[in-house]
Write an enzyme that holds these catalytic residues in place. Structure first.
Site, short mmCIF file in Angstrom:
data_model
loop_
_atom_site.label_atom_id
_atom_site.label_comp_id
_atom_site.label_asym_id
_atom_site.label_seq_id
_atom_site.Cartn_x
_atom_site.Cartn_y
_atom_site.Cartn_z
N GLY A 181 0.84 -1.19 0.00
CA GLY A 181 0.00 0.00 0.00
C GLY A 181 0.87 1.24 0.00
O GLY A 181 2.03 1.19 0.44
N GLN A 213 2.88 9.97 1.38
CA GLN A 213 4.17 9.27 1.30
C GLN A 213 4.96 9.65 0.06
O GLN A 213 6.17 9.39 -0.02
CB GLN A 213 3.94 7.75 1.32
N CYS A 216 5.91 -0.16 7.19
CA CYS A 216 5.46 0.95 6.36
C CYS A 216 6.64 1.40 5.50
O CYS A 216 7.77 1.48 6.00
CB CYS A 216 5.01 2.10 7.26
N LEU A 217 6.39 1.68 4.25
CA LEU A 217 7.48 2.10 3.36
C LEU A 217 8.12 3.41 3.85
O LEU A 217 9.26 3.70 3.50
CB LEU A 217 6.98 2.26 1.92
N HIS A 230 -4.54 1.01 7.50
CA HIS A 230 -3.19 1.59 7.58
C HIS A 230 -3.06 2.77 6.61
O HIS A 230 -2.61 3.86 6.99
CB HIS A 230 -2.16 0.50 7.27
N GLU A 231 -3.49 2.57 5.37
CA GLU A 231 -3.38 3.63 4.35
C GLU A 231 -4.31 4.79 4.67
O GLU A 231 -3.96 5.96 4.50
CB GLU A 231 -3.66 3.08 2.96
N HIS A 234 -2.89 7.21 7.07
CA HIS A 234 -1.91 8.14 6.49
C HIS A 234 -2.58 9.45 6.05
O HIS A 234 -1.96 10.51 6.07
CB HIS A 234 -1.25 7.52 5.24
CO CO Z 1 2.40 3.24 5.64
#
Ligand code: CO
Length: 151
Positions: free
Chosen positions: A46, A51, A88-89, A130-131, A134
């Site tokens: 995701g 991000q 998480c990226l 999660h997304e 953000h």
């Molecule tokens: Co994330």
């Protein structure tokens, strides 16, 4: 398509609240294409607008059920609980357990501005939550227990 730079947790842009997408235009389509490419290249499941430095309510997600592009998403129902490991990226090498709903129902717009609804469970539900977090400046490290680093 082009890869976008993924910002990491030190960047305050990740802490801001995103605004809704208003125009379903070529610029949005390019952003979505770039976000998907960037997510796949980074081996993520995701990726959300902030991000890649875009403060708009948009994310892409693919947990193995195909690519979903969710614009102006709203979680309209939740059920149950699941606790599982997340990363998480934007938080490289950091992992931790997070408790999320086991089921969510989400309303969102697709890239053409058509309203869609999807029901998700388990990993798909976790990834959506999660997304979606953000988009309001919340990172999983804020709500995780047992945070640890793994190089
Ligand atoms: Co994330």
């Amino acid at each position: 398509m082009a890869l976008r730079n993924i910002v990491t947790k030190e960047d305050s842009i990740l802490r801001k609240k995103c605004r809704e997408v208003e125009k379903f235009d070529d610029k949005l389509h390019t952003l979505l294409d770039d976000m998907a490419q960037t997510m796949y290249k980074a081996d993520g499941v995701g990726l959300a607008g902030p991000q890649v430095g875009i403060l708009r309510r948009v994310f892409v997600v693919d947990v193995g059920e195909g690519l979903y592009e969710m614009i102006n998403p709203k979680i309209i129902a939740k059920k149950g609980k699941q606790t599982g490991n997340e990363g998480c990226l934007s938080c490289p090498h950091t992992f931790g357990d997070v408790t999320r709903p086991n089921y969510v129902k989400v309303e969102y717009f697709d890239r053409n501005g058509q309203k869609q609804t999807v029901e998700a469970t388990e990993l798909f539900a976790r990834a959506i939550c999660h997304e979606n977090d953000h988009l309001d400046g919340t990172l999983f490290i804020d709500i995780a227990t047992d945070l640890y680093e793994e190089k």
